[in-house]
Write a protein that holds these residues in place. Structure first.
Motif, mmCIF file in Angstrom:
data_model
loop_
_atom_site.group_PDB
_atom_site.id
_atom_site.type_symbol
_atom_site.label_atom_id
_atom_site.label_comp_id
_atom_site.label_asym_id
_atom_site.label_seq_id
_atom_site.Cartn_x
_atom_site.Cartn_y
_atom_site.Cartn_z
ATOM 1 N N VAL A 30 0.844 -1.218 0.000
ATOM 2 C CA VAL A 30 0.000 0.000 0.000
ATOM 3 C C VAL A 30 0.869 1.254 0.000
ATOM 4 O O VAL A 30 0.625 2.213 -0.717
ATOM 5 N N LEU A 31 1.927 1.190 0.816
ATOM 6 C CA LEU A 31 2.843 2.334 0.876
ATOM 7 C C LEU A 31 3.532 2.542 -0.463
ATOM 8 O O LEU A 31 3.674 3.677 -0.931
ATOM 9 N N PHE A 32 3.955 1.451 -1.108
ATOM 10 C CA PHE A 32 4.595 1.549 -2.417
ATOM 11 C C PHE A 32 3.630 2.135 -3.445
ATOM 12 O O PHE A 32 3.991 3.010 -4.225
ATOM 13 N N VAL A 33 2.390 1.642 -3.428
ATOM 14 C CA VAL A 33 1.381 2.155 -4.372
ATOM 15 C C VAL A 33 1.119 3.634 -4.094
ATOM 16 O O VAL A 33 0.985 4.447 -5.016
ATOM 17 N N MET A 34 1.049 4.003 -2.831
ATOM 18 C CA MET A 34 0.808 5.415 -2.477
ATOM 19 C C MET A 34 1.936 6.305 -2.983
ATOM 20 O O MET A 34 1.677 7.352 -3.593
ATOM 21 N N PHE A 35 3.182 5.908 -2.700
ATOM 22 C CA PHE A 35 4.306 6.741 -3.131
ATOM 23 C C PHE A 35 4.509 6.700 -4.642
ATOM 24 O O PHE A 35 5.006 7.657 -5.231
ATOM 25 N N ARG A 36 4.185 5.578 -5.260
ATOM 26 C CA ARG A 36 4.461 5.413 -6.683
ATOM 27 C C ARG A 36 3.381 6.062 -7.535
ATOM 28 O O ARG A 36 3.696 6.675 -8.561
ATOM 29 N N PHE A 37 2.123 5.941 -7.162
ATOM 30 C CA PHE A 37 1.034 6.394 -8.031
ATOM 31 C C PHE A 37 0.211 7.541 -7.440
ATOM 32 O O PHE A 37 -0.127 8.491 -8.144
ATOM 33 N N VAL A 38 -0.121 7.439 -6.185
ATOM 34 C CA VAL A 38 -1.028 8.428 -5.595
ATOM 35 C C VAL A 38 -0.297 9.726 -5.267
ATOM 36 O O VAL A 38 -0.778 10.819 -5.564
ATOM 37 N N ALA A 39 0.899 9.597 -4.650
ATOM 38 C CA ALA A 39 1.634 10.805 -4.250
ATOM 39 C C ALA A 39 1.986 11.674 -5.461
ATOM 40 O O ALA A 39 1.830 12.908 -5.407
ATOM 41 N N PRO A 40 2.456 11.074 -6.592
ATOM 42 C CA PRO A 40 2.712 11.939 -7.751
ATOM 43 C C PRO A 40 1.447 12.635 -8.262
ATOM 44 O O PRO A 40 1.502 13.781 -8.705
#
Length: 198
Positions: A30-40
């Motif tokens: 979830v953290l990886f998805v957040m930083f990879r897709f959501v945060a950008p």
């Protein structure tokens, strides 16, 4: 005591080790998805929003500067229009004054010309009346002198000289009389008798 030991092994507050590992892996995903897709996406949205706000502020400042420049230009044009209107008003006032002066000068010239013409006509009329009166007075004086003397003054040259002298003396009397009435002496009416007829 055995119950106590069993309870220590299965504490409900401490999850089993497998669940902790699965939870950590899921959290990492979830953290990886957040930083990879959501945060950008959040970053892009934030940047776009910031750019929109800053662009709006810049546009507002540009519009404010443009409005200020337009206001200054309007004020300059208004001042120029007022100056031009004042110049036109002053020019019209000066031109009106000049026209008034010209009309006044023309009126004075016309008045002087009319007065001069009237004086000329008056002088001519006066001279004509004087000449007519001289002729009539001369004829009356000759006739009166002839009656006083008792003979006719038939000689034209003699009669003309006598009449001229009589009229000249009459003019001299009217010029020297203090009250301005011609032909009157101190004792009232005086009768002129030509010297040639005596």
């Amino acid at each position: 005591m055995l119950i106590w030991a069993a309870e220590e092994q299965h504490n409900p507050l401490i999850p089993p080790l497998g669940e902790i590992i699965i939870g950590l892996i899921a959290f990492a995903i979830v953290l990886f998805v957040m930083f990879r897709f959501v945060a950008p996406q959040f970053e892009r949205a934030f940047v776009a929003r910031r750019d929109a706000i800053e662009g709006g502020i810049e546009r507002a400042e540009a519009m404010q500067a443009e409005a200020k420049a337009a206001l200054e230009q309007y004020r300059a044009q208004l001042a120029e229009a007022r100056t031009e209107a004042a110049q036109i008003r002053d020019a019209a006032r000066a031109e009106g004054q000049q026209i008034i002066e010209q009309l006044r000068a023309q009126a004075q010239e016309e008045s002087a010309r009319i007065v001069a013409r009237g004086e000329e006509q008056l002088t001519a009329s006066r001279q004509q009346v004087i000449n007519e009166l001289r002729g009539q007075i001369g004829a009356l004086a000759v006739d009166l002198a002839g009656r006083v003397v008792g003979e006719s003054l038939a000689d034209d040259a003699r009669r003309s000289g006598t009449v001229d002298r009589f009229l000249d003396q009459l003019d001299g009397m009217s010029a020297t009389t203090p009250d301005g009435q011609a032909g009157r002496g101190q004792g009232g009416a005086s009768v002129y008798v030509p010297q040639d007829a005596r």
